[in-house]
Design a protein around this motif. Structure first.
Motif, mmCIF file in Angstrom:
data_model
loop_
_atom_site.group_PDB
_atom_site.id
_atom_site.type_symbol
_atom_site.label_atom_id
_atom_site.label_comp_id
_atom_site.label_asym_id
_atom_site.label_seq_id
_atom_site.Cartn_x
_atom_site.Cartn_y
_atom_site.Cartn_z
ATOM 1 N N ARG A 1 0.837 -1.191 0.000
ATOM 2 C CA ARG A 1 0.000 0.000 0.000
ATOM 3 C C ARG A 1 0.880 1.253 0.000
ATOM 4 N NH1 ARG A 1 -5.423 1.313 1.789
ATOM 5 N NH2 ARG A 1 -5.501 3.464 2.505
ATOM 6 N N SER A 2 1.106 1.820 -1.174
ATOM 7 C CA SER A 2 1.873 3.037 -1.399
ATOM 8 C C SER A 2 3.366 2.738 -1.640
ATOM 9 C CB SER A 2 1.687 4.043 -0.269
ATOM 10 O OG SER A 2 2.115 5.334 -0.675
ATOM 11 N N ASP A 3 4.135 3.818 -1.769
ATOM 12 C CA ASP A 3 5.480 3.709 -2.330
ATOM 13 C C ASP A 3 6.501 3.049 -1.413
ATOM 14 O OD1 ASP A 3 4.110 5.150 -4.191
ATOM 15 O OD2 ASP A 3 5.389 6.921 -4.144
ATOM 16 N N ARG B 1 -2.484 4.255 -4.543
ATOM 17 C CA ARG B 1 -3.201 5.111 -3.589
ATOM 18 C C ARG B 1 -3.233 6.566 -4.023
ATOM 19 N NH1 ARG B 1 -6.330 1.906 -1.877
ATOM 20 N NH2 ARG B 1 -7.059 3.589 -0.548
ATOM 21 N N TRP C 1 2.032 10.184 -4.083
ATOM 22 C CA TRP C 1 2.433 10.425 -2.703
ATOM 23 C C TRP C 1 3.356 11.626 -2.546
ATOM 24 C CZ3 TRP C 1 7.327 8.698 -0.322
ATOM 25 C CH2 TRP C 1 7.331 8.866 1.068
ATOM 26 N N GLU D 1 9.037 6.249 -6.050
ATOM 27 C CA GLU D 1 7.963 6.035 -7.019
ATOM 28 C C GLU D 1 8.505 5.399 -8.301
ATOM 29 O OE1 GLU D 1 4.789 9.182 -7.831
ATOM 30 O OE2 GLU D 1 5.841 9.104 -9.765
#
Length: 201
Positions: A98-100, A119, A122, A146
């Protein structure tokens, strides 16, 4: 179940399950996934000692939950969480990141293919909302994460299709396996309320 077992899915997040999106989104998702028969390992970062009720909830579902201390805020804390996750991820068939930071941790662990749950953008989001200690330099550094996630993840999911062209413009490679999953809300728990009237301050 113990951490030495092979898991079907390891879900990794830096969000606390005791508050915010952890409580409203991640816990219901993992609870539903556990009913499919998957052996799930859940890793999160908690700012407070988790309540026994939440621990017992995951135990009753057969989910192995690793609740790590959140640590400090800022860039140093983010690097510490990345390294902690990299070392903590067990043998598993798939990593849902969930996310970078979780995505790069999963990639660096080498334990399994990574589903990058984008998501939000970021680095841009933190800069726009004025997160403490966040500036153009830290945003550029975060963009490196990223880029690694975009290049090395097996697949990605986004909350909206609108983010895909932005990622395609930024990075030479992004996963070809893609899905769009808008955030959903359990309306039995979170009741709809009318929008406020008047000037927003």
């Amino acid at each position: 179940m113990n951490i030495n077992e092979d898991f079907d899915l390891t879900y990794v997040t830096v969000d606390s399950l005791a508050e915010g999106v952890g409580s409203s989104q991640i816990t219901p998702l993992i609870s539903r996934l556990s009913k499919t028969g998957l052996k799930i390992n859940l890793i999160s970062f908690e700012k407070k000692t988790p309540l026994n009720t939440l621990t017992n909830h995951f135990n009753s579902l057969g989910v192995f939950w690793v609740a790590l201390p959140f640590g400090s805020n800022g860039a140093i804390g983010g690097i510490e969480r990345l390294n902690t996750l990299r070392r903590t991820i067990p043998s598993t068939r798939l990593i849902h990141a969930r996310s970078d930071i979780p995505a790069v941790s999963g990639i660096a662990s080498g334990k399994a293919p990574v589903l990058w749950d984008v998501r939000s953008l970021w680095s841009d989001q933190r800069l726009v909302i004025g997160t403490s200690g966040w500036n153009t330099l830290t945003a550029r550094a975060a963009r490196i994460l990223e880029n690694v996630a975009a290049k090395k993840s097996l697949a990605m999911s986004t909350l909206t299709a609108a983010v895909v062209p932005i990622l395609e413009q930024r990075h030479r490679h992004i996963p070809t396996i893609r899905d769009v999953n808008p955030t959903c809300v359990q309306t039995s728990i979170f009741l709809p309320t009318p929008m406020p009237e008047g000037q927003m301050t």
